[in-house]
Structures are given as structure tokens and as C-alpha cells.
Scaffold this motif. Structure first.
Motif, PDB file in Angstrom:
ATOM      1  N   LEU A   5       0.814  -1.205   0.000  1.00 29.48           N
ATOM      2  CA  LEU A   5       0.000   0.000   0.000  1.00 29.48           C
ATOM      3  C   LEU A   5       0.857   1.269   0.000  1.00 29.48           C
ATOM      4  N   CYS A   6       2.087   1.174   0.406  1.00 33.18           N
ATOM      5  CA  CYS A   6       2.967   2.342   0.396  1.00 33.18           C
ATOM      6  C   CYS A   6       3.267   2.819  -1.027  1.00 33.18           C
ATOM      7  N   LEU A   7       3.107   1.937  -1.985  1.00 33.33           N
ATOM      8  CA  LEU A   7       3.403   2.292  -3.365  1.00 33.33           C
ATOM      9  C   LEU A   7       2.233   2.979  -4.066  1.00 33.33           C
ATOM     10  N   LEU A   8       1.087   3.042  -3.405  1.00 31.28           N
ATOM     11  CA  LEU A   8      -0.074   3.693  -4.001  1.00 31.28           C
ATOM     12  C   LEU A   8       0.093   5.205  -3.989  1.00 31.28           C
ATOM     13  N   SER A   9      -0.597   5.859  -4.917  1.00 29.44           N
ATOM     14  CA  SER A   9      -0.596   7.329  -4.919  1.00 29.44           C
ATOM     15  C   SER A   9      -1.403   7.818  -3.725  1.00 29.44           C
ATOM     16  N   ASP A  10      -1.266   9.092  -3.416  1.00 28.65           N
ATOM     17  CA  ASP A  10      -2.012   9.658  -2.293  1.00 28.65           C
ATOM     18  C   ASP A  10      -3.517   9.512  -2.506  1.00 28.65           C
ATOM     19  N   SER A  11      -3.955   9.688  -3.724  1.00 30.61           N
ATOM     20  CA  SER A  11      -5.377   9.555  -4.047  1.00 30.61           C
ATOM     21  C   SER A  11      -5.872   8.132  -3.780  1.00 30.61           C
ATOM     22  N   GLU A  12      -5.089   7.150  -4.208  1.00 33.09           N
ATOM     23  CA  GLU A  12      -5.468   5.758  -3.993  1.00 33.09           C
ATOM     24  C   GLU A  12      -5.438   5.392  -2.508  1.00 33.09           C
ATOM     25  N   LYS A  13      -4.470   5.908  -1.776  1.00 31.60           N
ATOM     26  CA  LYS A  13      -4.409   5.665  -0.334  1.00 31.60           C
ATOM     27  C   LYS A  13      -5.646   6.243   0.349  1.00 31.60           C
ATOM     28  N   ASN A  14      -6.066   7.424  -0.094  1.00 28.88           N
ATOM     29  CA  ASN A  14      -7.241   8.048   0.485  1.00 28.88           C
ATOM     30  C   ASN A  14      -8.489   7.216   0.207  1.00 28.88           C
ATOM     31  N   ARG A  15      -8.588   6.641  -0.980  1.00 29.70           N
ATOM     32  CA  ARG A  15      -9.743   5.796  -1.307  1.00 29.70           C
ATOM     33  C   ARG A  15      -9.765   4.535  -0.448  1.00 29.70           C
ATOM     34  N   VAL A  16      -8.606   3.975  -0.174  1.00 32.80           N
ATOM     35  CA  VAL A  16      -8.529   2.813   0.720  1.00 32.80           C
ATOM     36  C   VAL A  16      -9.055   3.209   2.094  1.00 32.80           C
ATOM     37  N   GLU A  17      -8.653   4.375   2.580  1.00 31.11           N
ATOM     38  CA  GLU A  17      -9.104   4.854   3.887  1.00 31.11           C
ATOM     39  C   GLU A  17     -10.614   5.102   3.893  1.00 31.11           C
ATOM     40  N   LEU A  18     -11.136   5.713   2.837  1.00 34.03           N
ATOM     41  CA  LEU A  18     -12.577   5.962   2.744  1.00 34.03           C
ATOM     42  C   LEU A  18     -13.351   4.649   2.730  1.00 34.03           C
ATOM     43  N   ASP A  19     -12.816   3.657   2.037  1.00 37.12           N
ATOM     44  CA  ASP A  19     -13.467   2.347   1.982  1.00 37.12           C
ATOM     45  C   ASP A  19     -13.493   1.708   3.371  1.00 37.12           C
ATOM     46  N   LYS A  20     -12.401   1.823   4.111  1.00 40.01           N
ATOM     47  CA  LYS A  20     -12.358   1.282   5.480  1.00 40.01           C
ATOM     48  C   LYS A  20     -13.361   1.998   6.370  1.00 40.01           C
ATOM     49  N   GLN A  21     -13.459   3.327   6.229  1.00 39.35           N
ATOM     50  CA  GLN A  21     -14.404   4.085   7.031  1.00 39.35           C
ATOM     51  C   GLN A  21     -15.840   3.688   6.714  1.00 39.35           C
ATOM     52  N   ALA A  22     -16.125   3.435   5.449  1.00 36.40           N
ATOM     53  CA  ALA A  22     -17.469   3.009   5.043  1.00 36.40           C
ATOM     54  C   ALA A  22     -17.794   1.651   5.659  1.00 36.40           C
ATOM     55  N   ALA A  23     -16.854   0.727   5.589  1.00 31.65           N
ATOM     56  CA  ALA A  23     -17.076  -0.601   6.159  1.00 31.65           C
ATOM     57  C   ALA A  23     -17.324  -0.507   7.663  1.00 31.65           C
ATOM     58  N   TYR A  24     -16.550   0.312   8.344  1.00 37.78           N
ATOM     59  CA  TYR A  24     -16.708   0.461   9.792  1.00 37.78           C
ATOM     60  C   TYR A  24     -18.044   1.104  10.147  1.00 37.78           C
TER      61      TYR A  24
END
Length: 69
Positions: A5-24
Motif C-alpha cells: 500500500l505504500c506504493l499507491l498514490s495519495d489519491s489511492e491511499k485516500n480511497r482505501v481509507e474511505l473504503d475502510k471508514q465506510a465498512a466500519y
């Protein structure tokens, strides 16, 4: 398959975080830890329209997966 995940762009990292927040948020609703306002409260914190739409789509996906109406 493993992804760094460190290799993802900032935009992609943010989408991963948004997806986690949605799941939670859906998990909280399903388990009685929060009411439906949890989605509105989270969405209001997201300034970018595209990111907000992504979050809302993720919420709908997790609602379907978790059997939440």
C-alpha cells in the motif's frame, strides 16, 4: 496476492481509507453501535465531491454485503 500500500498514490491511499471508514460505519449500524446518521456525519466531513461519492458507493456495497437495509 500481496500489495504494498505504500506504493499507491495519495489519491489511492485516500480511497482505501474511505473504503475502510465506510465498512466500519456499516458495521457500527449493523451492531447497534450507531444510528443511520453515522453515514451523514462521515460524508459531511469529506470536502471533495468525488471522494464523497466514492464513500457513499462503498457504504451501499457494504450494506449489501452485510445485509443491512
Amino acid at each position: 496476492m500481496m500489495h504494498n500500500l505504500c506504493l499507491l498514490s495519495d489519491s489511492e491511499k485516500n480511497r482505501v481509507e474511505l473504503d475502510k471508514q465506510a465498512a466500519y460505519a456499516v458495521w457500527q449500524l449493523k451492531n447497534g453501535k450507531a444510528g443511520p446518521e453515522v453515514f451523514l456525519n462521515q460524508a459531511e466531513k469529506i470536502a471533495d465531491d468525488d471522494e464523497r461519492a466514492f464513500f457513499e458507493q462503498s457504504v451501499e456495497t457494504y450494506k449489501s454485503l452485510m445485509g443491512v437495509a
